[in-house]
Design a protein around this motif. Sequence first.
Motif, PDB file in Angstrom:
ATOM      1  N   ILE A   4      12.752  19.245  21.419  1.00 23.61           N
ATOM      2  CA  ILE A   4      11.875  18.514  21.669  1.00 23.61           C
ATOM      3  C   ILE A   4      10.808  17.840  20.304  1.00 23.61           C
ATOM      4  N   PRO A   5      10.721  16.479  20.329  1.00 22.50           N
ATOM      5  CA  PRO A   5       9.663  16.261  19.314  1.00 22.50           C
ATOM      6  C   PRO A   5       8.564  16.631  19.350  1.00 22.50           C
ATOM      7  N   VAL A   6       7.885  17.178  18.068  1.00 17.52           N
ATOM      8  CA  VAL A   6       6.494  17.414  17.781  1.00 17.52           C
ATOM      9  C   VAL A   6       6.131  16.630  16.467  1.00 17.52           C
ATOM     10  N   TYR A   7       5.140  15.886  16.610  1.00 15.24           N
ATOM     11  CA  TYR A   7       4.702  15.263  15.519  1.00 15.24           C
ATOM     12  C   TYR A   7       3.248  15.059  15.694  1.00 15.24           C
ATOM     13  N   TYR A   8       2.305  14.453  14.400  1.00 15.71           N
ATOM     14  CA  TYR A   8       1.078  14.101  14.905  1.00 15.71           C
ATOM     15  C   TYR A   8       0.689  12.474  14.359  1.00 15.71           C
ATOM     16  N   GLU A   9      -0.157  12.013  15.162  1.00 17.00           N
ATOM     17  CA  GLU A   9      -0.630  10.728  14.720  1.00 17.00           C
ATOM     18  C   GLU A   9      -2.010  10.771  14.099  1.00 17.00           C
ATOM     19  N   ILE A  10      -2.431   9.728  13.048  1.00 21.67           N
ATOM     20  CA  ILE A  10      -3.576   9.625  12.636  1.00 21.67           C
ATOM     21  C   ILE A  10      -4.304   8.494  13.250  1.00 21.67           C
ATOM     22  N   THR A  23       3.831  14.880   6.227  1.00 22.82           N
ATOM     23  CA  THR A  23       5.086  15.787   6.624  1.00 22.82           C
ATOM     24  C   THR A  23       5.068  16.312   7.822  1.00 22.82           C
ATOM     25  N   ALA A  24       6.029  16.788   8.308  1.00 18.72           N
ATOM     26  CA  ALA A  24       6.146  17.497   9.525  1.00 18.72           C
ATOM     27  C   ALA A  24       5.554  18.640   9.663  1.00 18.72           C
ATOM     28  N   VAL A  25       4.928  18.919  11.058  1.00 18.87           N
ATOM     29  CA  VAL A  25       4.259  20.090  11.400  1.00 18.87           C
ATOM     30  C   VAL A  25       4.991  21.488  11.183  1.00 18.87           C
ATOM     31  N   LYS A  26       4.412  22.585  11.151  1.00 19.81           N
ATOM     32  CA  LYS A  26       5.097  23.765  11.183  1.00 19.81           C
ATOM     33  C   LYS A  26       4.659  24.732  12.746  1.00 19.81           C
ATOM     34  N   VAL A  27       5.727  25.162  13.207  1.00 19.68           N
ATOM     35  CA  VAL A  27       5.386  25.762  14.717  1.00 19.68           C
ATOM     36  C   VAL A  27       5.280  27.237  14.108  1.00 19.68           C
ATOM     37  N   SER A  28       4.392  27.858  14.551  1.00 18.25           N
ATOM     38  CA  SER A  28       4.408  29.451  14.555  1.00 18.25           C
ATOM     39  C   SER A  28       5.334  30.079  14.985  1.00 18.25           C
ATOM     40  N   SER A  29       6.023  31.201  14.513  1.00 23.55           N
ATOM     41  CA  SER A  29       7.081  31.988  14.772  1.00 23.55           C
ATOM     42  C   SER A  29       8.367  31.362  15.282  1.00 23.55           C
ATOM     43  N   MET A  60       0.747  -1.181  -0.104  1.00 23.80           N
ATOM     44  CA  MET A  60       0.017   0.118   0.002  1.00 23.80           C
ATOM     45  C   MET A  60       0.993   1.153   0.151  1.00 23.80           C
ATOM     46  N   ALA A  61       0.815   2.272  -0.906  1.00 17.44           N
ATOM     47  CA  ALA A  61       1.405   3.335  -0.964  1.00 17.44           C
ATOM     48  C   ALA A  61       1.366   4.146   0.362  1.00 17.44           C
ATOM     49  N   PRO A  62       2.430   4.597   1.050  1.00 16.65           N
ATOM     50  CA  PRO A  62       2.652   5.055   2.365  1.00 16.65           C
ATOM     51  C   PRO A  62       1.834   6.594   2.130  1.00 16.65           C
ATOM     52  N   ARG A  63       1.156   6.938   3.370  1.00 17.61           N
ATOM     53  CA  ARG A  63       0.701   8.129   3.336  1.00 17.61           C
ATOM     54  C   ARG A  63       1.657   9.180   3.395  1.00 17.61           C
ATOM     55  N   VAL A  81      -0.561  21.633  11.093  1.00 18.30           N
ATOM     56  CA  VAL A  81      -0.499  20.372  10.253  1.00 18.30           C
ATOM     57  C   VAL A  81      -0.576  20.906   8.891  1.00 18.30           C
ATOM     58  N   PRO A  82       0.234  20.393   7.995  1.00 20.12           N
ATOM     59  CA  PRO A  82       0.295  20.438   6.618  1.00 20.12           C
ATOM     60  C   PRO A  82      -1.185  20.172   5.780  1.00 20.12           C
ATOM     61  N   ALA A  83      -1.490  21.098   4.988  1.00 17.44           N
ATOM     62  CA  ALA A  83      -2.851  21.019   4.290  1.00 17.44           C
ATOM     63  C   ALA A  83      -2.877  19.748   3.503  1.00 17.44           C
ATOM     64  N   ASP A  84      -1.511  19.384   2.874  1.00 17.00           N
ATOM     65  CA  ASP A  84      -1.449  18.331   2.101  1.00 17.00           C
ATOM     66  C   ASP A  84      -1.272  16.776   2.850  1.00 17.00           C
ATOM     67  N   ALA A  85      -1.580  16.893   4.027  1.00 17.85           N
ATOM     68  CA  ALA A  85      -1.385  15.871   4.896  1.00 17.85           C
ATOM     69  C   ALA A  85      -2.510  14.652   4.397  1.00 17.85           C
ATOM     70  N   ASP A  86      -2.265  13.201   4.179  1.00 17.67           N
ATOM     71  CA  ASP A  86      -3.035  12.291   3.826  1.00 17.67           C
ATOM     72  C   ASP A  86      -3.832  11.857   5.137  1.00 17.67           C
ATOM     73  N   VAL A  87      -5.130  12.625   5.182  1.00 21.52           N
ATOM     74  CA  VAL A  87      -6.042  12.287   6.259  1.00 21.52           C
ATOM     75  C   VAL A  87      -7.400  12.136   5.769  1.00 21.52           C
ATOM     76  N   TYR A  88      -8.064  11.139   6.112  1.00 19.51           N
ATOM     77  CA  TYR A  88      -9.281  10.683   5.398  1.00 19.51           C
ATOM     78  C   TYR A  88     -10.541  10.963   6.453  1.00 19.51           C
ATOM     79  N   ASP A  89     -11.573  11.111   5.826  1.00 21.92           N
ATOM     80  CA  ASP A  89     -12.691  11.391   6.591  1.00 21.92           C
ATOM     81  C   ASP A  89     -13.004  10.485   7.577  1.00 21.92           C
TER      82      ASP A  89
END
Length: 489
Positions: free
Chosen positions: A340-346, A251-257, A245-248, A280-288
């Motif tokens: 520190i690590p900053v990331y997101y999980e689906i 990409t990494a988050v952006k932190v304001s400032s 299966m093609a991976p999602r 969170v990036p607008a092009d992140a592969d997140v489904y309904d």
Amino acid sequence: MKCSAQTSINADLPSPIIESGNFADPADGTLYASVLESPLAVSIPIWPNPAPAGCKDVVTLEWAEVTGSGVGAYVELAQMTFNGPVENFPDTVLYIPVAEALEEDGRYQLRYRIDTYIDTELESAYISIVCDSAPPYKYKVPSSFHLPAKQITIPFFEANDDVFVCVIPDYPDCQRGDVIAYFWRTATRTVEIGRIPVPDDRKVIYTRAQIEAAGNGEFYAEYRLYDKAGNQSQISSSEPINVSMAPRKLTAVKVSSAVGSSSFGSLKIDLVVDGVTINVPADADVYDGEIIRIQWASPQAFNSITIDEPDPSSPLVYKVPMRNVAAHMVSSLADGASFIPVYYEILDGRSLEVLATSSVYGLALTDILATNYPTVQCSHVSGNILSLSSVPVSGTEVSIGVWPFMADDQYINFKLVGLGQDGKNLEVVFFEHKVTAEEVADKKVNATVAKADIEKFKVGVNLYFEGEVTFNNKGYWYKFRPLRANLTN
């Protein structure tokens, strides 16, 4: 509680009793398989008119196998002789040597017989018990699942409602109460996906979330069967399944400032006035139906936090509260760490399983500027002079005003630093304290230093009132601005 199964009707004595904890299914009398491995205790209630002195009663425990053609002959299991007199006699316990007596699994009628001292034979009502020591499939390896496909792709899931449905092959000793544990295995690791009663249609469902979480490669769907007596089969055989299966794209988050690259940045903490904004990036592969969960700092770190509620301004914007920020300044990090690590999980919206994890963004939070900490105050210091004669025996008040990121999960301390009466350097810690919610609301912490502690220092030289605060549970201490006072008589 004691439990017995169905009894006969025309009996002289009550049925024998087996403790209810020995039954896997009290309704039909099925015993746990483990019970069959050692002698089984059976209680015999006291019978009417037990033998008087000089006489004896003989109690015999026996069973008969029940087959399709009827009830077989009763076979003696255990016997005990009781010599009279027997007064206020408690329940008698006999033991069935099950391992030796059981020639074949099946249903048995268990009863006892008493040969009384007056040559009368009494028979009890029976209880029905089921002995089952053989696992499903007997001792053979269960056949592999019937698979819907041997290659799993994204189009396969899209065409099959995001499930991979396997079917348990029919097996001859299948019975109500059987349970299946099913697994997803690689060459090096086996994960139990679930454990359920064997369905009537024998279908077992692996979800897309479960399979996607394991990644791509060669996998095996396997199972083990358990009957209600507790016997377990071997692990089933299996066939290889290729998952491709093609991976999602996560990409990494952006932190304001924050300034830096797409994967690392530095944020001046003095710019943080209402928490840290995570994008969170607008092009992140997140489904309904899926949930985004932000991880701020390592999950094991003090004051790390997960956030799954987006900011009202946007479904892709998340805000880290102020109280979870200061513990992660660079000086507070573990030895060797610089960010520190900053990331997101689906997460799956129904099961909350983690489906995928984004790239990590490394964030370095600068320390609070030393000039932004308040100065320690002392109520009896005036014009940088502290006169001992003005200090009452009870001492003097020492305080600190509000500091950046002040919160009730922090600790502070106060100490006196200077030259002792012997001319040597001296430090006296007179206050260590966890900040309270009331102090946060008041924007001030008060303490008292005893006059006796001040008198330990040399008169005529400078005495310093110092203070510290820790944002990470005493892992690292930051200094307040000290108060200098010349100590006089």
